[in-house]
Motif scaffolding. Structure first.
Motif, PDB file in Angstrom:
ATOM      1  N   TYR A  53       0.868  -1.170   0.000  1.00  0.00           N
ATOM      2  CA  TYR A  53       0.000   0.000   0.000  1.00  0.00           C
ATOM      3  C   TYR A  53       0.904   1.219   0.000  1.00  0.00           C
ATOM      4  CZ  TYR A  53      -3.511   3.372   1.498  1.00  0.00           C
ATOM      5  OH  TYR A  53      -4.341   4.455   1.563  1.00  0.00           O
ATOM      6  N   SER A  54       0.558   2.225  -0.768  1.00  0.00           N
ATOM      7  CA  SER A  54       1.337   3.460  -0.784  1.00  0.00           C
ATOM      8  C   SER A  54       1.116   4.206   0.529  1.00  0.00           C
ATOM      9  CB  SER A  54       0.910   4.331  -1.966  1.00  0.00           C
ATOM     10  OG  SER A  54       1.428   5.619  -1.812  1.00  0.00           O
ATOM     11  N   ALA A  55       2.180   4.376   1.308  1.00  0.00           N
ATOM     12  CA  ALA A  55       2.054   5.034   2.610  1.00  0.00           C
ATOM     13  C   ALA A  55       1.587   6.488   2.522  1.00  0.00           C
ATOM     14  CB  ALA A  55       3.369   4.930   3.379  1.00  0.00           C
ATOM     15  N   PRO A  56       2.037   7.275   1.532  1.00  0.00           N
ATOM     16  CA  PRO A  56       1.578   8.673   1.512  1.00  0.00           C
ATOM     17  C   PRO A  56       0.139   8.847   1.031  1.00  0.00           C
ATOM     18  CG  PRO A  56       3.395   8.346  -0.052  1.00  0.00           C
ATOM     19  CD  PRO A  56       3.113   7.048   0.589  1.00  0.00           C
ATOM     20  N   LEU A  57      -0.404   7.852   0.335  1.00  0.00           N
ATOM     21  CA  LEU A  57      -1.741   7.988  -0.239  1.00  0.00           C
ATOM     22  C   LEU A  57      -2.772   8.229   0.866  1.00  0.00           C
ATOM     23  CD1 LEU A  57      -3.415   7.890  -2.842  1.00  0.00           C
ATOM     24  CD2 LEU A  57      -3.670   5.425  -2.471  1.00  0.00           C
ATOM     25  N   TYR A  58      -3.428   9.373   0.794  1.00  0.00           N
ATOM     26  CA  TYR A  58      -4.451   9.834   1.734  1.00  0.00           C
ATOM     27  C   TYR A  58      -3.905  10.222   3.105  1.00  0.00           C
ATOM     28  CZ  TYR A  58      -7.444   8.170  -1.936  1.00  0.00           C
ATOM     29  OH  TYR A  58      -8.011   7.953  -3.168  1.00  0.00           O
ATOM     30  N   TYR A  59      -2.590  10.217   3.282  1.00  0.00           N
ATOM     31  CA  TYR A  59      -2.027  10.698   4.532  1.00  0.00           C
ATOM     32  C   TYR A  59      -2.240  12.205   4.584  1.00  0.00           C
ATOM     33  CZ  TYR A  59       1.298  11.926   8.162  1.00  0.00           C
ATOM     34  OH  TYR A  59       1.888  12.433   9.298  1.00  0.00           O
ATOM     35  N   ARG A  60      -2.979  12.661   5.573  1.00  0.00           N
ATOM     36  CA  ARG A  60      -3.301  14.082   5.749  1.00  0.00           C
ATOM     37  C   ARG A  60      -3.843  14.705   4.463  1.00  0.00           C
ATOM     38  NH1 ARG A  60       0.802  16.783  10.071  1.00  0.00           N
ATOM     39  NH2 ARG A  60       0.535  15.188  11.644  1.00  0.00           N
ATOM     40  N   GLY A  61      -4.621  13.924   3.734  1.00  0.00           N
ATOM     41  CA  GLY A  61      -5.274  14.421   2.534  1.00  0.00           C
ATOM     42  C   GLY A  61      -4.460  14.339   1.257  1.00  0.00           C
ATOM     43  N   PHE A  62      -3.245  13.792   1.327  1.00  0.00           N
ATOM     44  CA  PHE A  62      -2.400  13.670   0.139  1.00  0.00           C
ATOM     45  C   PHE A  62      -3.031  12.656  -0.804  1.00  0.00           C
ATOM     46  CE2 PHE A  62       1.477  12.281  -2.173  1.00  0.00           C
ATOM     47  CZ  PHE A  62       1.958  13.525  -2.560  1.00  0.00           C
ATOM     48  N   LYS A  63      -3.271  13.037  -2.044  1.00  0.00           N
ATOM     49  CA  LYS A  63      -4.040  12.206  -2.968  1.00  0.00           C
ATOM     50  C   LYS A  63      -3.186  11.498  -4.004  1.00  0.00           C
ATOM     51  CE  LYS A  63      -8.127  14.927  -2.249  1.00  0.00           C
ATOM     52  NZ  LYS A  63      -9.061  15.910  -2.747  1.00  0.00           N
ATOM     53  N   LYS A  64      -1.906  11.358  -3.737  1.00  0.00           N
ATOM     54  CA  LYS A  64      -1.002  10.694  -4.676  1.00  0.00           C
ATOM     55  C   LYS A  64      -0.246   9.576  -3.966  1.00  0.00           C
ATOM     56  CE  LYS A  64      -2.143  13.509  -7.953  1.00  0.00           C
ATOM     57  NZ  LYS A  64      -2.734  13.101  -9.214  1.00  0.00           N
ATOM     58  N   SER A  65       0.310   8.673  -4.760  1.00  0.00           N
ATOM     59  CA  SER A  65       1.014   7.514  -4.213  1.00  0.00           C
ATOM     60  C   SER A  65       2.507   7.738  -4.054  1.00  0.00           C
ATOM     61  CB  SER A  65       0.796   6.308  -5.128  1.00  0.00           C
ATOM     62  OG  SER A  65      -0.566   5.957  -5.131  1.00  0.00           O
ATOM     63  N   LEU A  66       3.052   8.680  -4.801  1.00  0.00           N
ATOM     64  CA  LEU A  66       4.476   8.970  -4.773  1.00  0.00           C
ATOM     65  C   LEU A  66       4.670  10.473  -4.587  1.00  0.00           C
ATOM     66  CD1 LEU A  66       5.477   7.105  -8.078  1.00  0.00           C
ATOM     67  CD2 LEU A  66       5.476   6.140  -5.768  1.00  0.00           C
TER      68      LEU A  66
END
Length: 160
Positions: A53-66
């Motif tokens: 799973y992409s860790a940044p995806l949806y972290y604090r609203g971040f909508k990208k995987s990289l």
């Protein structure tokens, strides 16, 4: 070391390996004409298809995987419809989560034909990384790492 620690280290290795393989796969697509959104999609699909799973995806609203940091963007650049051109410098940061563990890696790329000063910048920054890594040993201090990096950068007329 107990079996529990060995199991944890193995999971950590698998997460790091997936992040590394993702970056390797993406590197074959870095060329003029591709967008950073397309790169993001390739990364997302590879991570997903390999059980992560992409860790940044949806972290604090971040909508990208990289994170794709282009040219003067220092870090955490957001993929977009920006098309890569000859001479661009692109850093891609891949952070995956697999079996509860994170793997994180990044790499800087020269896109297409590049100017000598861009090649020099990328080479010196990589040398700085290795100078920092050389300082990691028992008894060393965190400041030793920073000093090695800063000294090498400044010796080559760059700053940190």
């Amino acid at each position: 070391m107990t079996d529990n620690y060995l199991e944890k280290f193995e999971k950590m290795r698998k997460a790091g390996n997936l992040a590394s393989r993702t970056l390797d796969m993406i590197s074959t697509h870095i060329k003029p004409g591709i967008t950073t959104n397309e790169i993001d999609k390739l990364g997302y699909e590879f991570i997903r298809d390999n059980g992560g799973y992409s860790a940044p995806l949806y972290y604090r609203g971040f909508k990208k995987s990289l994170c794709t940091s282009l040219n003067h963007v220092v870090c955490h650049g957001i993929p977009s419809e920006r098309i890569l051109n000859d001479g661009d410098i692109l850093n891609i940061d891949v952070t995956v989560k697999k079996d509860g563990w994170h793997g994180d890696t990044s790499k800087m790329f020269l896109v297409g034909k590049s100017q000598p000063h861009n090649e020099r910048l990328v080479n010196i920054t990589q040398e700085c990384l290795y100078k920092g890594i050389e300082q990691v040993k028992p008894g060393a201090h965190l400041g030793d790492i920073g000093n090695a990096i800063q000294s090498h950068a400044e010796k080559n007329h760059y700053s940190v």
